[in-house]
Design a protein around this motif. Structure first.
Motif, mmCIF file in Angstrom:
data_model
loop_
_atom_site.group_PDB
_atom_site.id
_atom_site.type_symbol
_atom_site.label_atom_id
_atom_site.label_comp_id
_atom_site.label_asym_id
_atom_site.label_seq_id
_atom_site.Cartn_x
_atom_site.Cartn_y
_atom_site.Cartn_z
ATOM 1 N N LEU A 147 -30.924 -28.006 39.012
ATOM 2 C CA LEU A 147 -29.879 -26.984 39.101
ATOM 3 C C LEU A 147 -29.865 -26.293 41.100
ATOM 4 N N THR A 148 -31.138 -26.071 41.392
ATOM 5 C CA THR A 148 -31.436 -25.922 42.745
ATOM 6 C C THR A 148 -31.363 -27.033 43.462
ATOM 7 N N PHE A 162 -29.770 -29.542 42.187
ATOM 8 C CA PHE A 162 -28.105 -30.456 42.819
ATOM 9 C C PHE A 162 -27.536 -28.831 43.446
ATOM 10 N N ALA A 163 -27.498 -28.350 43.663
ATOM 11 C CA ALA A 163 -26.766 -27.058 44.166
ATOM 12 C C ALA A 163 -27.012 -27.179 45.803
ATOM 13 N N LEU A 164 -28.296 -27.718 46.427
ATOM 14 C CA LEU A 164 -28.424 -28.262 47.650
ATOM 15 C C LEU A 164 -27.281 -28.855 48.287
ATOM 16 N N ALA A 213 -25.448 -30.423 46.895
ATOM 17 C CA ALA A 213 -23.577 -30.218 46.465
ATOM 18 C C ALA A 213 -23.307 -29.404 48.311
ATOM 19 N N VAL A 214 -23.890 -28.908 48.393
ATOM 20 C CA VAL A 214 -23.691 -28.155 49.918
ATOM 21 C C VAL A 214 -23.677 -28.842 50.907
ATOM 22 N N TYR A 267 -27.365 -36.169 46.644
ATOM 23 C CA TYR A 267 -27.339 -36.353 47.793
ATOM 24 C C TYR A 267 -26.587 -37.390 47.915
ATOM 25 N N LEU A 272 -20.005 -35.524 42.207
ATOM 26 C CA LEU A 272 -20.449 -33.852 41.990
ATOM 27 C C LEU A 272 -20.952 -34.814 40.569
ATOM 28 N N ILE A 327 -25.049 -35.152 39.810
ATOM 29 C CA ILE A 327 -26.134 -34.446 38.402
ATOM 30 C C ILE A 327 -26.369 -35.913 37.307
ATOM 31 N N THR A 362 -25.104 -30.177 31.247
ATOM 32 C CA THR A 362 -24.015 -29.675 32.887
ATOM 33 C C THR A 362 -23.501 -30.265 33.352
ATOM 34 N N VAL A 399 -19.914 -29.330 34.207
ATOM 35 C CA VAL A 399 -19.125 -29.995 36.465
ATOM 36 C C VAL A 399 -17.942 -30.418 35.752
#
Length: 278
Positions: free
Chosen positions: A87-88, A90-92, A94-95, A153, A202, A206, A255, A259
């Protein structure tokens, strides 16, 4: 002249949709049950038809091992550690991926400066960067998160970039004709218009991130589902190996489904988004 009761038609439509949905779920559940039953049949009878099913654990052995593992604290620690990492990272991804995808899609200067670097780095498998991550980062944890970030990414960035370039220029021209500025174009045209492409990236990201985080845990981790699965393999605990494999599959499914669900909710205003729910 016949009249149509619209509420009655709506109720009938919902009921008809539900009747159509049940067989689909039954087929999905049945397909999984059939594979499980076939696995049990082949392994219990020690079938060897080029593939050596006689060397694999049976479904009952895997189920017993799964019950034992779920009852231990280590199982949940591994589960939580893998989820934190995925999650860490993937969140980075995504942003950063969405931001750089928009930048590369809309700015020729950014595309000229950073585009070649991105295209040179993109074909390199993220798992091949594990030795570099071990040397570069002070802790294994940071290195695994970096590998996860890198894996997710590129699919996100590429999908976002293509979605930006595919936007009709007429939309932007219309906003500018009405007096809109760059911010208006970004918030009213670009961001809403690229949502389907972004969520496509996304969804791919994932899945790739799970592949790489599990591989990184097997190579350099000290906790996590991948680490525990590899440890089970080294001591020839094959039922435990399949417990890890099943756990990875379930985590990936949950997950990815999350999404997809968020994507359908975010793009529900689109005409094709209404048909996806049926």
């Amino acid at each position: 002249m016949l009249t149509v009761d619209e509420p009655a038609v709506a109720v009938l439509g919902v009921a008809s949709a539900r009747r159509r949905g049940w067989p689909a779920w039954l087929v999905r559940i049945g397909s999984v049950a059939a594979v499980v039953a076939l696995w049990q049949l082949l392994t219990v009878n020690h079938v060897r038809l080029w593939l050596r099913f006689d060397t694999l654990p049976t479904v009952t052995e895997i189920a017993s091992a799964f019950a034992r593992r779920v009852a231990t604290e280590d199982y949940w620690l591994d589960l939580g550690q893998s989820l934190i990492r995925i999650l860490t990272g993937f969140a980075l991804a995504a942003v950063v991926g969405i931001a750089t995808g928009i930048m590369l899609g809309r700015s020729p200067k950014a595309a000229n400066v950073f585009g070649p670097l991105v295209e040179l780095a993109r074909p390199i498998p993220a798992i091949a960067i594990v030795p570099v991550a071990i040397l570069l980062f002070p802790t294994d944890e940071a290195g695994i998160v970096f590998i996860t970030f890198l894996a997710a990414y590129f699919p996100i960035m590429v999908s976002t970039r293509h979605a930006v370039r595919a936007l009709p220029t007429l939309w932007e021209d219309s906003v500018r004709t009405l007096g809109g500025n760059r911010w208006d174009v970004l918030t009213r045209v670009v961001l809403p218009g690229i949502l389907p492409g972004v969520f496509g990236g996304l969804s791919v990201g994932i899945g790739v991130a799970w592949i790489c985080v599990i591989s990184a845990e097997m190579i350099s981790g000290r906790l996590g589902v991948g680490y525990r699965t590899w440890q089970a393999y080294t001591v020839l605990a094959y039922p435990e190996v399949f417990v890890g494999i099943i756990t990875i599959g379930v985590l990936g499914f949950v997950t990815s489904a999350a999404v997809e669900l968020i994507g359908r909710r975010a793009t529900g205003w689109l005409p094709r988004g209404q048909g996806a729910d049926r």
